[in-house]
Design a protein around this motif. Structure first.
Motif, PDB file in Angstrom:
ATOM      1  N   ALA A  16     -20.713  36.906   3.445  1.00  0.00           N
ATOM      2  CA  ALA A  16     -22.239  36.644   3.159  1.00  0.00           C
ATOM      3  C   ALA A  16     -22.481  37.168   4.054  1.00  0.00           C
ATOM      4  CB  ALA A  16     -22.045  35.111   3.080  1.00  0.00           C
TER       5      ALA A  16
ATOM      6  N   ARG B  42     -16.382  25.490  -6.360  1.00  0.00           N
ATOM      7  CA  ARG B  42     -16.683  25.286  -5.080  1.00  0.00           C
ATOM      8  C   ARG B  42     -17.856  25.316  -5.233  1.00  0.00           C
ATOM      9  NH1 ARG B  42     -15.014  31.114  -6.925  1.00  0.00           N
ATOM     10  NH2 ARG B  42     -12.867  31.208  -6.617  1.00  0.00           N
ATOM     11  N   THR B  43     -18.209  25.556  -3.663  1.00  0.00           N
ATOM     12  CA  THR B  43     -19.228  25.076  -3.132  1.00  0.00           C
ATOM     13  C   THR B  43     -20.504  26.042  -2.794  1.00  0.00           C
ATOM     14  OG1 THR B  43     -18.511  22.986  -1.629  1.00  0.00           O
ATOM     15  CG2 THR B  43     -21.216  23.946  -0.834  1.00  0.00           C
ATOM     16  N   TRP B  44     -21.910  25.646  -2.925  1.00  0.00           N
ATOM     17  CA  TRP B  44     -22.424  26.809  -2.611  1.00  0.00           C
ATOM     18  C   TRP B  44     -23.677  26.730  -1.482  1.00  0.00           C
ATOM     19  CZ3 TRP B  44     -23.215  31.773  -3.167  1.00  0.00           C
ATOM     20  CH2 TRP B  44     -24.520  32.613  -2.893  1.00  0.00           C
ATOM     21  N   ASP B  45     -23.436  26.946  -0.231  1.00  0.00           N
ATOM     22  CA  ASP B  45     -23.875  26.388   1.207  1.00  0.00           C
ATOM     23  C   ASP B  45     -25.473  27.234   0.287  1.00  0.00           C
ATOM     24  OD1 ASP B  45     -24.026  25.930   3.979  1.00  0.00           O
ATOM     25  OD2 ASP B  45     -24.936  28.456   4.273  1.00  0.00           O
TER      26      ASP B  45
ATOM     27  N   LYS C 242     -22.571  39.979  -0.313  1.00  0.00           N
ATOM     28  CA  LYS C 242     -22.575  38.994  -1.020  1.00  0.00           C
ATOM     29  C   LYS C 242     -24.008  37.949  -0.707  1.00  0.00           C
ATOM     30  CE  LYS C 242     -21.185  35.286  -4.332  1.00  0.00           C
ATOM     31  NZ  LYS C 242     -19.782  35.053  -4.934  1.00  0.00           N
TER      32      LYS C 242
ATOM     33  N   GLN D 264     -30.268  22.073  -1.129  1.00  0.00           N
ATOM     34  CA  GLN D 264     -29.613  21.951  -2.671  1.00  0.00           C
ATOM     35  C   GLN D 264     -28.528  21.136  -1.389  1.00  0.00           C
ATOM     36  OE1 GLN D 264     -29.376  24.212  -6.231  1.00  0.00           O
ATOM     37  NE2 GLN D 264     -28.173  25.647  -4.265  1.00  0.00           N
TER      38      GLN D 264
ATOM     39  N   ASN E  36     -19.983  38.329 -11.082  1.00  0.00           N
ATOM     40  CA  ASN E  36     -21.034  38.039 -11.147  1.00  0.00           C
ATOM     41  C   ASN E  36     -22.177  37.904  -9.326  1.00  0.00           C
ATOM     42  OD1 ASN E  36     -19.777  35.689  -9.575  1.00  0.00           O
ATOM     43  ND2 ASN E  36     -20.610  34.280  -9.699  1.00  0.00           N
TER      44      ASN E  36
ATOM     45  N   ARG F 153     -24.093  24.156  -6.227  1.00  0.00           N
ATOM     46  CA  ARG F 153     -22.644  24.579  -7.080  1.00  0.00           C
ATOM     47  C   ARG F 153     -21.769  26.463  -6.938  1.00  0.00           C
ATOM     48  NH1 ARG F 153     -21.548  23.601 -11.147  1.00  0.00           N
ATOM     49  NH2 ARG F 153     -23.812  22.371 -11.683  1.00  0.00           N
ATOM     50  N   GLY F 154     -20.566  26.612  -6.722  1.00  0.00           N
ATOM     51  CA  GLY F 154     -20.588  28.377  -6.904  1.00  0.00           C
ATOM     52  C   GLY F 154     -19.858  28.023  -9.061  1.00  0.00           C
ATOM     53  N   ARG F 155     -18.627  28.878  -8.351  1.00  0.00           N
ATOM     54  CA  ARG F 155     -17.974  28.147  -9.966  1.00  0.00           C
ATOM     55  C   ARG F 155     -16.648  27.888 -10.019  1.00  0.00           C
ATOM     56  NH1 ARG F 155     -15.389  34.395 -11.130  1.00  0.00           N
ATOM     57  NH2 ARG F 155     -16.379  34.033  -8.942  1.00  0.00           N
TER      58      ARG F 155
ATOM     59  N   SER G 164     -27.843  19.288  -6.854  1.00  0.00           N
ATOM     60  CA  SER G 164     -27.405  21.042  -8.030  1.00  0.00           C
ATOM     61  C   SER G 164     -29.504  21.362  -8.381  1.00  0.00           C
ATOM     62  CB  SER G 164     -26.674  21.205  -8.387  1.00  0.00           C
ATOM     63  OG  SER G 164     -26.351  22.252  -9.013  1.00  0.00           O
ATOM     64  N   THR G 165     -29.869  22.729  -8.428  1.00  0.00           N
ATOM     65  CA  THR G 165     -30.402  22.943  -9.243  1.00  0.00           C
ATOM     66  C   THR G 165     -30.048  22.994 -10.832  1.00  0.00           C
ATOM     67  OG1 THR G 165     -30.652  24.897  -8.836  1.00  0.00           O
ATOM     68  CG2 THR G 165     -32.322  23.723  -7.998  1.00  0.00           C
TER      69      THR G 165
ATOM     70  N   ASN H 284     -30.062  34.439  -0.280  1.00  0.00           N
ATOM     71  CA  ASN H 284     -29.979  34.142   0.635  1.00  0.00           C
ATOM     72  C   ASN H 284     -31.224  35.645   0.483  1.00  0.00           C
ATOM     73  OD1 ASN H 284     -28.085  32.883   0.683  1.00  0.00           O
ATOM     74  ND2 ASN H 284     -26.639  34.519   0.650  1.00  0.00           N
TER      75      ASN H 284
ATOM     76  N   GLY I 233     -25.234  35.152  -5.872  1.00  0.00           N
ATOM     77  CA  GLY I 233     -24.576  34.542  -6.923  1.00  0.00           C
ATOM     78  C   GLY I 233     -25.475  33.732  -7.955  1.00  0.00           C
TER      79      GLY I 233
HETATM   80  C1  BT5 Z   1     -20.980  31.980  -6.619  1.00  0.00           C
HETATM   81  O1  BT5 Z   1     -19.623  30.979  -7.653  1.00  0.00           O
HETATM   82  O2  BT5 Z   1     -21.968  32.865  -6.781  1.00  0.00           O
HETATM   83  C2  BT5 Z   1     -22.398  31.315  -8.029  1.00  0.00           C
HETATM   84  C3  BT5 Z   1     -23.542  30.563  -6.785  1.00  0.00           C
HETATM   85  C4  BT5 Z   1     -24.732  30.516  -7.820  1.00  0.00           C
HETATM   86  C5  BT5 Z   1     -25.469  29.092  -6.894  1.00  0.00           C
HETATM   87  C6  BT5 Z   1     -26.851  28.922  -7.553  1.00  0.00           C
HETATM   88  S1  BT5 Z   1     -27.737  28.456  -6.275  1.00  0.00           S
HETATM   89  C7  BT5 Z   1     -28.661  27.926  -7.792  1.00  0.00           C
HETATM   90  C8  BT5 Z   1     -27.923  26.503  -8.741  1.00  0.00           C
HETATM   91  N1  BT5 Z   1     -27.697  25.600  -8.313  1.00  0.00           N
HETATM   92  C9  BT5 Z   1     -26.294  25.375  -7.788  1.00  0.00           C
HETATM   93  O3  BT5 Z   1     -25.472  24.260  -7.894  1.00  0.00           O
HETATM   94  N2  BT5 Z   1     -25.248  26.734  -7.924  1.00  0.00           N
HETATM   95  C10 BT5 Z   1     -26.572  27.936  -8.964  1.00  0.00           C
HETATM   96  P1  BT5 Z   1     -18.694  31.720  -6.564  1.00  0.00           P
HETATM   97  O4  BT5 Z   1     -18.375  33.512  -6.952  1.00  0.00           O
HETATM   98  O5  BT5 Z   1     -17.425  31.025  -7.304  1.00  0.00           O
HETATM   99  O6  BT5 Z   1     -19.136  31.946  -5.341  1.00  0.00           O
HETATM  100  C11 BT5 Z   1     -18.416  30.843  -4.511  1.00  0.00           C
HETATM  101  C12 BT5 Z   1     -18.143  30.941  -3.182  1.00  0.00           C
HETATM  102  O7  BT5 Z   1     -18.668  32.333  -2.421  1.00  0.00           O
HETATM  103  C13 BT5 Z   1     -18.133  30.427  -2.232  1.00  0.00           C
HETATM  104  O8  BT5 Z   1     -16.339  29.784  -2.143  1.00  0.00           O
HETATM  105  C14 BT5 Z   1     -17.681  30.552  -0.799  1.00  0.00           C
HETATM  106  O9  BT5 Z   1     -17.213  31.418  -0.805  1.00  0.00           O
HETATM  107  C15 BT5 Z   1     -19.385  31.833  -1.297  1.00  0.00           C
HETATM  108  N3  BT5 Z   1     -20.475  31.710  -0.101  1.00  0.00           N
HETATM  109  C16 BT5 Z   1     -20.560  29.867  -1.216  1.00  0.00           C
HETATM  110  N4  BT5 Z   1     -22.173  30.328  -0.396  1.00  0.00           N
HETATM  111  C17 BT5 Z   1     -22.329  31.275  -0.308  1.00  0.00           C
HETATM  112  C18 BT5 Z   1     -23.777  31.282   0.182  1.00  0.00           C
HETATM  113  N5  BT5 Z   1     -24.636  30.783   0.241  1.00  0.00           N
HETATM  114  N6  BT5 Z   1     -23.312  32.997   0.243  1.00  0.00           N
HETATM  115  C19 BT5 Z   1     -23.035  33.602   0.072  1.00  0.00           C
HETATM  116  N7  BT5 Z   1     -21.276  33.440  -0.306  1.00  0.00           N
HETATM  117  C20 BT5 Z   1     -21.580  31.780  -0.431  1.00  0.00           C
END
Ligand code: BT5
Length: 257
Positions: free
Chosen positions: A162, A62-65, A124, A53, A116, A57-59, A28-29, A148, A127
């Motif tokens: 997304a 959660r996983t960030w694809d 979206k 990555q 966010n 990570r999301g909040r 994760s960055t 994205n 994030g």
């Molecule tokens: C976010 O969390 O939106 C914060 C995302 C932050 C990602 C960046 S990438 C660089 C840095 N390094 C990291 O490890 N993270 C940050 P949240 O609001 O909790 O949204 C997460 C939710 O978005 C997931 O549960 C999915 O439903 C959805 N999601 C996952 N990957 C996605 C994507 N690539 N595009 C759109 N939605 C996504």
């Protein structure tokens, strides 16, 4: 083949970017930026960018694809210039500057969604994950941004929510150009960040007056989105009573929902 690859190495970045680390792959960055900060190898204005990555990570864990070759996955280390109670402004600033960079680079129209999210046509595309840490007892903010850019498809799970700039625009966008523009916007606005950006954020969101469902851990509510409180909370009118929301996920209902 990735013709963009070399352009990462020599962008004309603002001096605000004190260091730029580009990695093929990282967990994760945000985590890597924290490691570099605590090792004394990165300070204010340092940026970690990764092609992909493995544990984005999301909040709330959660996983960030974050697949390779298509996204802008990045984290910036920041030494806060506001008091702790105002750090939430950095998330709003990040969303506004991402919106500006996308709009200027592509001509698309971007909307913001509390808390966010940066949206294209209701889905979206970006994030933001703001985390805090310390080094030698000094506070730091790690600003994580995931955009994205060139995905042509998403998993069946993400497809309904997304999108990418590529899908909205119909052609590819250079990740390096987008990053360059974002860094310029952010460097320009960082020094003057204050509560006035809440009005700007509000003007870039189409949530107002619409029915929203707010999902918080275990609970939820439904009401009309009214605006932002001075402390960044979302103000929702629930049957005539104004409630301030500090955390959670918001779904804006369509007329057909
Ligand atoms: C976010 O969390 O939106 C914060 C995302 C932050 C990602 C960046 S990438 C660089 C840095 N390094 C990291 O490890 N993270 C940050 P949240 O609001 O909790 O949204 C997460 C939710 O978005 C997931 O549960 C999915 O439903 C959805 N999601 C996952 N990957 C996605 C994507 N690539 N595009 C759109 N939605 C996504």
């Amino acid at each position: 083949m990735n013709p963009e690859r070399d352009t990462w190495r020599e962008p004309q970045l603002p001096a605000f970017v004190s260091r730029l680390i580009w990695l093929e792959e990282v967990d994760s960055t945000n985590d890597h930026a924290k490691r570099l900060l605590s090792a004394g190898e990165m300070g204010h204005g340092g940026v970690v960018l990764a092609d992909r990555q493995t544990r984005g990570r999301g909040r709330l864990a959660r996983t960030w694809d974050s697949p390779g070759g298509v996204g802008l996955w990045m984290s910036m280390v920041l030494e806060p210039n506001r008091r702790t109670s105002e750090w939430f402004l950095y998330t709003f600033l990040a969303a506004l500057t991402v919106a500006e960079a996308i709009e200027e680079t592509t001509g698309l129209s971007v909307q913001l969604k509390w808390p966010n999210d940066v949206m294209l046509a209701g889905k979206k595309c970006c994030g933001i994950l703001l985390e805090t840490t310390t080094r030698l007892e000094a506070p730091f903010v790690i600003l994580g941004i995931g955009i994205n850019v060139n995905q042509v498809d998403f998993s069946s799970e993400l497809r309904p929510v997304a999108t990418s700039i590529r899908l909205a625009l119909g052609r590819e966008t250079s990740r390096a150009s987008l990053f360059q523009r974002w860094a310029e916007c952010f460097a320009r606005d960082w020094y003057r960040v204050d509560a006035s950006i809440l009005a700007k954020w509000k003007a870039k969101s189409d949530m107002w007056g619409r029915t929203v469902r707010v999902l918080q851990s275990g609970t939820g509510l439904r009401g009309i989105a009214k605006g932002l409180a001075p402390d960044g909370a979302l103000v929702v009118d629930v049957s005539g009573e104004e409630k301030k929301i500090y955390a959670g996920d918001v779904k804006v209902e369509m007329a057909t929902d």
